[in-house]
Design a protein around this motif. Structure first.
Motif, PDB file in Angstrom:
ATOM      1  N   ALA A 208     -21.128   3.352  45.148  1.00 29.65           N
ATOM      2  CA  ALA A 208     -21.713   3.554  46.474  1.00 29.65           C
ATOM      3  C   ALA A 208     -21.166   4.830  47.095  1.00 29.65           C
ATOM      4  O   ALA A 208     -19.950   5.061  47.103  1.00 29.65           O
ATOM      5  N   ILE A 209     -22.088   5.649  47.610  1.00 25.44           N
ATOM      6  CA  ILE A 209     -21.738   6.845  48.370  1.00 25.44           C
ATOM      7  C   ILE A 209     -22.158   6.609  49.810  1.00 25.44           C
ATOM      8  O   ILE A 209     -23.335   6.339  50.079  1.00 25.44           O
ATOM      9  N   GLN A 210     -21.216   6.666  50.722  1.00 30.63           N
ATOM     10  CA  GLN A 210     -21.495   6.448  52.146  1.00 30.63           C
ATOM     11  C   GLN A 210     -21.588   7.803  52.826  1.00 30.63           C
ATOM     12  O   GLN A 210     -20.659   8.617  52.758  1.00 30.63           O
ATOM     13  N   LEU A 211     -22.731   8.051  53.489  1.00 35.34           N
ATOM     14  CA  LEU A 211     -22.915   9.281  54.241  1.00 35.34           C
ATOM     15  C   LEU A 211     -22.753   9.006  55.734  1.00 35.34           C
ATOM     16  O   LEU A 211     -23.168   7.959  56.234  1.00 35.34           O
ATOM     17  N   LEU A 212     -22.181   9.971  56.437  1.00 39.95           N
ATOM     18  CA  LEU A 212     -22.035   9.885  57.883  1.00 39.95           C
ATOM     19  C   LEU A 212     -22.118  11.292  58.443  1.00 39.95           C
ATOM     20  O   LEU A 212     -21.339  12.173  58.042  1.00 39.95           O
ATOM     21  N   ASP A 213     -23.106  11.502  59.320  1.00 36.42           N
ATOM     22  CA  ASP A 213     -23.296  12.814  59.950  1.00 36.42           C
ATOM     23  C   ASP A 213     -23.381  13.936  58.926  1.00 36.42           C
ATOM     24  O   ASP A 213     -22.817  15.027  59.104  1.00 36.42           O
ATOM     25  N   GLY A 214     -24.093  13.670  57.826  1.00 37.78           N
ATOM     26  CA  GLY A 214     -24.353  14.705  56.838  1.00 37.78           C
ATOM     27  C   GLY A 214     -23.225  14.983  55.871  1.00 37.78           C
ATOM     28  O   GLY A 214     -23.320  15.914  55.057  1.00 37.78           O
ATOM     29  N   ARG A 215     -22.159  14.199  55.920  1.00 37.95           N
ATOM     30  CA  ARG A 215     -21.020  14.391  55.021  1.00 37.95           C
ATOM     31  C   ARG A 215     -20.741  13.112  54.237  1.00 37.95           C
ATOM     32  O   ARG A 215     -21.110  12.020  54.676  1.00 37.95           O
ATOM     33  N   VAL A 216     -20.076  13.262  53.101  1.00 38.93           N
ATOM     34  CA  VAL A 216     -19.678  12.098  52.307  1.00 38.93           C
ATOM     35  C   VAL A 216     -18.454  11.471  52.967  1.00 38.93           C
ATOM     36  O   VAL A 216     -17.371  12.077  53.007  1.00 38.93           O
ATOM     37  N   ALA A 217     -18.632  10.261  53.494  1.00 41.92           N
ATOM     38  CA  ALA A 217     -17.525   9.552  54.155  1.00 41.92           C
ATOM     39  C   ALA A 217     -16.687   8.755  53.165  1.00 41.92           C
ATOM     40  O   ALA A 217     -15.491   8.584  53.342  1.00 41.92           O
ATOM     41  N   SER A 218     -17.344   8.230  52.101  1.00 41.22           N
ATOM     42  CA  SER A 218     -16.620   7.491  51.060  1.00 41.22           C
ATOM     43  C   SER A 218     -17.452   7.488  49.797  1.00 41.22           C
ATOM     44  O   SER A 218     -18.677   7.679  49.826  1.00 41.22           O
ATOM     45  N   ASP A 219     -16.786   7.283  48.673  1.00 48.40           N
ATOM     46  CA  ASP A 219     -17.440   7.310  47.362  1.00 48.40           C
ATOM     47  C   ASP A 219     -16.585   6.454  46.424  1.00 48.40           C
ATOM     48  O   ASP A 219     -15.454   6.811  46.122  1.00 48.40           O
ATOM     49  N   GLY A 220     -17.137   5.310  46.009  1.00 45.25           N
ATOM     50  CA  GLY A 220     -16.317   4.434  45.182  1.00 45.25           C
ATOM     51  C   GLY A 220     -17.141   3.516  44.305  1.00 45.25           C
ATOM     52  O   GLY A 220     -18.340   3.328  44.509  1.00 45.25           O
ATOM     53  N   ALA A 221     -16.480   2.906  43.325  1.00 44.66           N
ATOM     54  CA  ALA A 221     -17.125   2.036  42.356  1.00 44.66           C
ATOM     55  C   ALA A 221     -17.454   0.678  42.969  1.00 44.66           C
ATOM     56  O   ALA A 221     -16.791   0.201  43.888  1.00 44.66           O
ATOM     57  N   LEU A 222     -18.505   0.059  42.440  1.00 49.30           N
ATOM     58  CA  LEU A 222     -18.904  -1.295  42.800  1.00 49.30           C
ATOM     59  C   LEU A 222     -18.982  -2.125  41.532  1.00 49.30           C
ATOM     60  O   LEU A 222     -19.175  -1.603  40.440  1.00 49.30           O
ATOM     61  N   VAL A 223     -18.884  -3.438  41.707  1.00 51.15           N
ATOM     62  CA  VAL A 223     -19.108  -4.373  40.603  1.00 51.15           C
ATOM     63  C   VAL A 223     -20.503  -4.937  40.764  1.00 51.15           C
ATOM     64  O   VAL A 223     -20.804  -5.585  41.762  1.00 51.15           O
ATOM     65  N   VAL A 224     -21.397  -4.652  39.814  1.00 51.69           N
ATOM     66  CA  VAL A 224     -22.785  -5.090  39.928  1.00 51.69           C
ATOM     67  C   VAL A 224     -22.852  -6.598  40.024  1.00 51.69           C
ATOM     68  O   VAL A 224     -22.217  -7.321  39.250  1.00 51.69           O
ATOM     69  N   GLY A 225     -23.666  -7.074  40.995  1.00 48.55           N
ATOM     70  CA  GLY A 225     -23.886  -8.492  41.158  1.00 48.55           C
ATOM     71  C   GLY A 225     -22.795  -9.238  41.888  1.00 48.55           C
ATOM     72  O   GLY A 225     -22.833 -10.441  41.991  1.00 48.55           O
ATOM     73  N   ARG A 226     -21.835  -8.483  42.428  1.00 51.52           N
ATOM     74  CA  ARG A 226     -20.719  -9.154  43.133  1.00 51.52           C
ATOM     75  C   ARG A 226     -21.205  -9.891  44.361  1.00 51.52           C
ATOM     76  O   ARG A 226     -22.064  -9.404  45.071  1.00 51.52           O
TER      77      ARG A 226
END
Length: 226
Positions: A208-226
């Motif tokens: 998941a990449i979280q955007l906020l005000d045009g910038r990358v706020a966070s970027d991290g792995a997810l576990v599919v189906g969690r």
């Protein structure tokens, strides 16, 4: 598969839609892009698809410098490398389900026999083969989105872009499309999914990449189906 190098996008005199975005997406990843309205999600997707150009920086997708393409080059790039699924399906109401799915193959010059075989396989695998002769207005929203996915996959694109693919669906249909995206991800299809729905991201994406005000706020792995 995707590389953004300090990408920015400005429209007029207002604040930038994207500013200084650098990221990479590897082949086979399923990435959800999250964020509130106005965070830059749609702009990011449009830059990947070659529907818009950055104000600064470089956008490279599958070895193509997308930011340097002219209009004809961008159209050819989308036909050969990108499949797109939209919130409101974007099917042509005056074409049958089969003809909607065949359209990308016709535009790319695929022989008709091969195109029909490919379309039939896709419709069968997505469970809508019985509606091949129907018009989009006569089938359910979930079925229309499955047809849209079949159309997007017709030319075997290395990258699938999905823009709020469950946003216009009822909960049961949304669950079906969620399962379909999860299957595609498990099969190794590279997916960039733009959504407001964190539950959909958790179900389908590996990152998941979280955007906020045009910038990358966070970027991290997810576990599919969690």
């Amino acid at each position: 598969m995707i590389r953004f190098d300090r990408v920015g996008k400005r429209y007029g005199e207002g604040p930038p839609a994207l500013e200084g975005v650098s990221l990479t997406v590897r082949a086979g990843e399923s990435v959800a892009v999250l964020g509130p309205s106005g965070s830059g999600k749609s702009t990011l997707l449009n830059l990947i698809a070659g529907l818009d150009r950055p104000s600064e920086g470089r956008v490279t997708v599958d070895g193509v410098r997308v930011d340097t393409l002219d209009e004809a080059g961008a159209a050819k790039y989308r036909r050969s490398r990108i499949g797109m699924v939209f919130q409101f399906f974007n099917l042509l109401d005056d074409l049958t389900v089969l003809d909607n799915v065949l359209l990308p193959a016709q535009l790319s010059g695929m022989p008709l026999g091969a195109a029909r075989k490919r379309a039939g396989q896709l419709l069968e695998s997505l469970g809508v083969q019985d509606h091949a002769g129907a018009y989009p207005g006569r089938i359910s929203g979930g079925q229309r989105q499955r047809v849209a996915v079949a159309r997007a996959l017709m030319n075997r694109p290395p990258l699938l872009l999905a823009d709020e693919p469950t946003g216009a669906l009822d909960s049961a249909s949304a669950k079906d499309v969620e399962g379909l995206l999860r299957e595609l991800s498990a099969d190794g299809q590279t997916i960039v999914l733009v959504t407001h729905d964190e539950r959909l991201a958790q179900a389908c994406a590996t990152r998941a990449i979280q955007l906020l005000d045009g910038r990358v706020a966070s970027d991290g792995a997810l576990v599919v189906g969690r």
